[in-house]
Design a protein around this motif. Structure first.
Motif, PDB file in Angstrom:
ATOM      1  N   SER A  50       0.822  -1.196   0.000  1.00 55.83           N
ATOM      2  CA  SER A  50       0.000   0.000   0.000  1.00 55.83           C
ATOM      3  C   SER A  50       0.865   1.258   0.000  1.00 55.83           C
ATOM      4  O   SER A  50       2.097   1.211   0.123  1.00 55.83           O
ATOM      5  N   VAL A  51       0.215   2.405  -0.145  1.00 58.19           N
ATOM      6  CA  VAL A  51       0.916   3.689  -0.169  1.00 58.19           C
ATOM      7  C   VAL A  51       1.581   3.944   1.186  1.00 58.19           C
ATOM      8  O   VAL A  51       0.996   3.678   2.244  1.00 58.19           O
ATOM      9  N   ASP A  52       2.806   4.447   1.143  1.00 60.63           N
ATOM     10  CA  ASP A  52       3.559   4.827   2.342  1.00 60.63           C
ATOM     11  C   ASP A  52       3.896   3.646   3.246  1.00 60.63           C
ATOM     12  O   ASP A  52       4.130   3.831   4.441  1.00 60.63           O
ATOM     13  N   ASP A  53       3.930   2.458   2.697  1.00 58.92           N
ATOM     14  CA  ASP A  53       4.359   1.303   3.493  1.00 58.92           C
ATOM     15  C   ASP A  53       5.878   1.219   3.613  1.00 58.92           C
ATOM     16  O   ASP A  53       6.390   0.406   4.388  1.00 58.92           O
ATOM     17  N   GLY A  54       6.602   2.028   2.820  1.00 61.92           N
ATOM     18  CA  GLY A  54       8.056   2.067   2.931  1.00 61.92           C
ATOM     19  C   GLY A  54       8.794   1.318   1.843  1.00 61.92           C
ATOM     20  O   GLY A  54       9.949   0.936   2.037  1.00 61.92           O
ATOM     21  N   LYS A  55       8.154   1.147   0.667  1.00 61.49           N
ATOM     22  CA  LYS A  55       8.788   0.365  -0.396  1.00 61.49           C
ATOM     23  C   LYS A  55      10.059   1.045  -0.913  1.00 61.49           C
ATOM     24  O   LYS A  55      11.108   0.413  -1.040  1.00 61.49           O
ATOM     25  N   SER A  56       9.949   2.330  -1.237  1.00 61.34           N
ATOM     26  CA  SER A  56      11.115   3.045  -1.759  1.00 61.34           C
ATOM     27  C   SER A  56      12.213   3.157  -0.716  1.00 61.34           C
ATOM     28  O   SER A  56      13.403   3.069  -1.031  1.00 61.34           O
ATOM     29  N   THR A  57      11.831   3.344   0.541  1.00 61.18           N
ATOM     30  CA  THR A  57      12.829   3.418   1.606  1.00 61.18           C
ATOM     31  C   THR A  57      13.538   2.087   1.775  1.00 61.18           C
ATOM     32  O   THR A  57      14.755   2.041   2.004  1.00 61.18           O
ATOM     33  N   LEU A  58      12.811   0.991   1.643  1.00 61.34           N
ATOM     34  CA  LEU A  58      13.429  -0.333   1.757  1.00 61.34           C
ATOM     35  C   LEU A  58      14.473  -0.538   0.667  1.00 61.34           C
ATOM     36  O   LEU A  58      15.585  -0.999   0.935  1.00 61.34           O
ATOM     37  N   ILE A  59      14.121  -0.185  -0.570  1.00 63.94           N
ATOM     38  CA  ILE A  59      15.081  -0.344  -1.657  1.00 63.94           C
ATOM     39  C   ILE A  59      16.276   0.569  -1.444  1.00 63.94           C
ATOM     40  O   ILE A  59      17.427   0.175  -1.659  1.00 63.94           O
ATOM     41  N   GLY A  60      16.014   1.809  -1.003  1.00 65.40           N
ATOM     42  CA  GLY A  60      17.118   2.715  -0.709  1.00 65.40           C
ATOM     43  C   GLY A  60      18.035   2.155   0.358  1.00 65.40           C
ATOM     44  O   GLY A  60      19.265   2.292   0.272  1.00 65.40           O
ATOM     45  N   ARG A  61      17.472   1.502   1.345  1.00 67.97           N
ATOM     46  CA  ARG A  61      18.280   0.896   2.410  1.00 67.97           C
ATOM     47  C   ARG A  61      19.140  -0.244   1.854  1.00 67.97           C
ATOM     48  O   ARG A  61      20.323  -0.368   2.190  1.00 67.97           O
ATOM     49  N   LEU A  62      18.562  -1.088   0.991  1.00 66.82           N
ATOM     50  CA  LEU A  62      19.328  -2.168   0.384  1.00 66.82           C
ATOM     51  C   LEU A  62      20.481  -1.620  -0.454  1.00 66.82           C
ATOM     52  O   LEU A  62      21.610  -2.135  -0.404  1.00 66.82           O
ATOM     53  N   LEU A  63      20.217  -0.566  -1.219  1.00 67.28           N
ATOM     54  CA  LEU A  63      21.271   0.040  -2.035  1.00 67.28           C
ATOM     55  C   LEU A  63      22.347   0.676  -1.162  1.00 67.28           C
ATOM     56  O   LEU A  63      23.543   0.532  -1.425  1.00 67.28           O
ATOM     57  N   PHE A  64      21.922   1.385  -0.131  1.00 60.80           N
ATOM     58  CA  PHE A  64      22.869   2.086   0.742  1.00 60.80           C
ATOM     59  C   PHE A  64      23.751   1.105   1.508  1.00 60.80           C
ATOM     60  O   PHE A  64      24.977   1.248   1.557  1.00 60.80           O
ATOM     61  N   ASP A  65      23.143   0.094   2.099  1.00 66.37           N
ATOM     62  CA  ASP A  65      23.910  -0.852   2.910  1.00 66.37           C
ATOM     63  C   ASP A  65      24.770  -1.789   2.071  1.00 66.37           C
ATOM     64  O   ASP A  65      25.735  -2.359   2.578  1.00 66.37           O
ATOM     65  N   SER A  66      24.431  -1.976   0.802  1.00 65.51           N
ATOM     66  CA  SER A  66      25.243  -2.825  -0.070  1.00 65.51           C
ATOM     67  C   SER A  66      26.273  -2.013  -0.855  1.00 65.51           C
ATOM     68  O   SER A  66      26.912  -2.533  -1.765  1.00 65.51           O
TER      69      SER A  66
END
Length: 468
Positions: free
Chosen positions: A56-72
């Motif tokens: 759903s909207v604002d569930d954090g999908k983009s933030t999750l991907i950003g976290r995967l990119l940042f931490d990797s």
């Protein structure tokens, strides 16, 4: 040239997963890997995994991907500078790494599908960040059609986890159902924002139970249910160090999932995409004498030089004189590979035709299907639409609508039309016959895109259930 940077001290190891250890099969308060996911071949484990994030909207999908990119450590230097400028001393907004359109940044929502790439010591990943808003469900369907897995995010702060029964958000249910209908092999539920709760254990166990019950009712198998905090990075790369969860991190789950493989067994099935004329030295020039190569991606089976094939819709048979792959000759090719076929005689073949094993490409003009409707103008009985099957366009009309699926109760309800984001069972009649197969048998031959002929909008997705 941009360089790839990460913050000092960022740990990109995957602990037990990076060392080849397997997550426990039984997880108190967590989840269990299915036997299919625990036992993977070496080749399947190391192939690049294509997965989408949904929910759903604002569930954090983009933030999750950003976290995967940042931490990797897959964030470029200029991207990192942009995040720091926008943060102005506050925590970095990692969702900006995927929300690339200006309208997305202004509104704080994802509109189009954004593709990103990262890798760990064990595997490469291709991520599709799908929109959560109902208006852009068609984009989520596009992303799901070619994915090996779906990570459906669940914002635990939006759910009354103390209620009985626990009610999931409609868009969470809809996206999971669509992923299941589109035969995405692995569906992972990531319960996000677990850090925002004072009693995370009870909340996670209640929501996990609701998700597993929903999956059971829908006939799908959840590959995993994991608690995460995309904002803080909890249980994303490293397992969550709490007494109430002993399961794998999200990355460990993703590293263990299988990829989709087309069936190399069974009859040959190849949609013709392009016809090339060969004017190489030594060939006779002139229309009708130039060898032609039929190019396409094999959807099922395999083909070898010297074998007999049959064309659809013409029905003519010919022998495969030669095979070409990536500009070179080949002895054989199988499902999932792009190949060029040179036949032993000149035949009338066009883009949109099919090549297959003789007597296996059977014409069908009326069929039953599941229809995921994506247009604001409702799908109605009797109206003509354009449908695309493989690389061919034909006219079609909806003969009848059996029912509409209620995403809340998962029960069929009577319907005479399908509104935007509805999922229903329909009967469709084609103006010209096509070599259809049930979608459960083949995702290429069993799928059709519906387009409104007046507006040219993508209106729906048809998944063949039965042939008549």
């Amino acid at each position: 040239m941009d360089t790839v940077l990460s913050r000092p001290g960022a740990d990109t190891s995957t602990t037990a997963a990076a060392q080849g250890a397997q997550a426990p099969g039984a997880i108190p308060g967590g989840t269990a890997h299915s036997a299919d996911h625990r036992v993977q071949s070496e080749a399947a484990t190391h192939r690049a995994l294509r997965f989408l994030t949904a929910g759903s909207v604002d569930d954090g999908k983009s933030t999750l991907i950003g976290r995967l990119l940042f931490d990797s450590r897959a964030v470029l230097a200029d991207q990192l500078d942009m995040l720091e400028r926008r943060a102005a001393g506050m925590p970095l907004d990692l969702s900006l790494l995927t929300d690339g359109l200006e309208a997305e940044r202004e509104q704080g929502i994802t509109i189009d599908v954004a593709y990103r790439y990262f890798a760990t010591p064990r595997r490469k990943f291709i991520i599709a960040d799908a929109p959560g808003h109902e208006q852009y469900t068609r984009n989520m369907v596009t992303a799901a059609a070619g994915s090996d897995a779906a990570v459906v995010l669940v914002d635990i702060t939006k759910i009354d986890w103390a209620a009985s029964p626990v009610q999931l958000l409609p868009q969470t249910r809809r996206h999971a159902l669509l992923a299941h209908l589109l035969r995405v092999p692995s569906i992972v539920f990531a319960v996000n924002k677990i850090d925002a709760l004072s009693q995370p254990q009870g909340a996670f166990e209640a929501v996990r139970g609701a998700l597993l019950e929903f999956a059971r009712e829908a006939g799908m198998t959840a590959a995993a249910v994991v608690p995460v905090s995309a904002l803080r990075g909890d249980n994303i790369m490293q397992p969550l160090a709490v007494p109430w969860y002993g399961g794998p991190s999200l990355l460990q789950v993703l590293e263990s999932l299988p990829t989709t493989q087309e069936r190399a067994d069974g009859a040959l099935l190849l949609p013709v995409q392009y016809i090339a004329r060969d004017t190489a030295a030594g060939t006779t020039s002139g229309t009708g004498h130039q060898p032609r190569t039929l190019w396409g991606r094999i959807a099922q089976g395999r083909v070898r030089a010297g074998e007999m094939v049959q064309l659809f819709p013409g029905g003519e048979r010919a022998r495969v004189l030669a095979l070409r792959r990536a500009g070179h000759g080949a002895d054989s090719a199988e499902a999932g590979q792009s190949v060029g076929l040179v036949l032993d005689r000149q035949l009338d073949v066009s883009r949109g035709d099919w090549v297959g094993t003789p007597d296996t490409l059977l014409p069908a003009q009326r069929f039953g299907a599941t229809l995921a409707w994506l247009d604001t103008q409702a799908a109605v009985i009797g109206r003509k639409y354009l449908v695309r099957h493989g690389n061919r366009w034909v006219q079609a009309r909806i003969v009848s609508i059996y029912h509409r699926l209620d995403v809340r109760t998962l029960q069929p309800t009577a319907a005479h039309e399908l509104a935007v984001n509805d999922i229903g069972r329909v009967v469709v009649e084609l103006q010209q016959p096509l070599p259809l197969q049930p979608y459960a048998d083949n995702r290429v031959a069993g799928a059709l895109i519906v387009v409104d002929p007046s507006s040219h909008r993508t209106s729906g997705a048809l998944l063949v259930n039965s042939l008549r």
